[in-house]
Design an enzyme around this catalytic site. Structure first.
Site, PDB file in Angstrom:
ATOM      1  CG  LEU A   1      -4.680  -6.801 -17.849  1.00 28.61           C
ATOM      2  CD1 LEU A   1      -4.695  -8.203 -18.410  1.00 28.61           C
ATOM      3  CD2 LEU A   1      -3.254  -6.305 -17.716  1.00 28.61           C
TER       4      LEU A   1
ATOM      5  CB  CYS B   1     -10.707  -9.320 -20.680  1.00 30.90           C
ATOM      6  SG  CYS B   1     -11.229  -8.430 -22.149  1.00 30.90           S
ATOM      7  CG  HIS B   2      -8.299 -10.575 -17.424  1.00 29.73           C
ATOM      8  ND1 HIS B   2      -8.135  -9.517 -18.276  1.00 29.73           N
ATOM      9  CD2 HIS B   2      -7.410 -11.519 -17.814  1.00 29.73           C
ATOM     10  CE1 HIS B   2      -7.177  -9.807 -19.136  1.00 29.73           C
ATOM     11  NE2 HIS B   2      -6.727 -11.010 -18.884  1.00 29.73           N
ATOM     12  N   GLY B   3     -12.827 -11.083 -15.814  1.00 30.99           N
ATOM     13  CA  GLY B   3     -13.849 -11.312 -14.800  1.00 30.99           C
ATOM     14  C   GLY B   3     -14.004 -10.264 -13.724  1.00 30.99           C
TER      15      GLY B   3
ATOM     16  N   PRO C   1      -9.793  -9.357 -10.607  1.00 33.68           N
ATOM     17  CG  PRO C   1      -8.781  -9.745 -12.681  1.00 33.68           C
ATOM     18  CD  PRO C   1     -10.060  -9.964 -11.916  1.00 33.68           C
TER      19      PRO C   1
END
Length: 172
Positions: free
Chosen positions: A118, A136-138, A151
């Site tokens: 992202l 943020c999202h790993g 992701p």
């Protein structure tokens, strides 16, 4: 017998030619600025590439520079980091790419520092593989900037770059 006759140019012929010439020059004078304004600005051209002195970067360190408004990570890899990046079985990676395909010189890794999930900025020397970790999202990247977990669908992007000297690199 037929004779050839030549017609003398008249004042009207001269006016047609002169009018056409003035119209052509006027059209060029109007179109030139329109075409010229489509060229990139000098400040944009200046951002197209950047030169970085990498001679002062100690082994094991990551330096972040700005290029085209994005962070670029320059990592001076240790022998241990190089070996770890080269030992990875490429078939197990989500975005398979060898370490050799991502670097020009094994000790220097240059990647755009934007997470491919992202657009976050990953943290260096972090994560399970001591590469980068995006909090943020790993997403977890290894020491070659390849996605290992999380992701993010792709590896960190390698920009176009070239070594000008042993201690200077041109990005872009």
């Amino acid at each position: 017998m037929a004779t050839a006759t030549t017609v003398e140019p008249t004042r009207r012929d001269f006016l047609y030619i002169a009018t056409g010439a003035v119209a052509a020059v006027g059209t060029a004078a109007v179109i030139w600025p329109l075409i010229s304004q489509m060229s990139p600005d000098a400040s944009t051209l200046a951002l197209a590439s950047t030169e970085v002195d990498i001679g002062a970067i100690p082994e094991g360190q990551i330096v972040t520079i700005k290029w085209r408004g994005k962070p670029v990570f320059i990592r001076h890899r240790t022998a241990k980091e190089i070996a770890a990046a080269e030992e990875v079985n490429v078939a197990t990676l989500p975005d398979p790419q060898t370490d050799a395909a991502r670097v020009q010189k094994p000790q220097w890794l240059i990647v755009v520092g934007v997470c491919t999930h992202l657009g976050c900025i990953p943290l260096g020397h972090a994560g399970e593989y001591d590469g980068w970790f995006c909090p943020c999202h790993g997403s977890v990247y290894d020491t070659s900037g390849r996605i290992r977990k999380g992701p993010a669908p792709k590896n960190l992007v390698v920009p176009a770059y070239s070594f000008l000297t042993d201690s200077k690199v041109k990005i872009g």
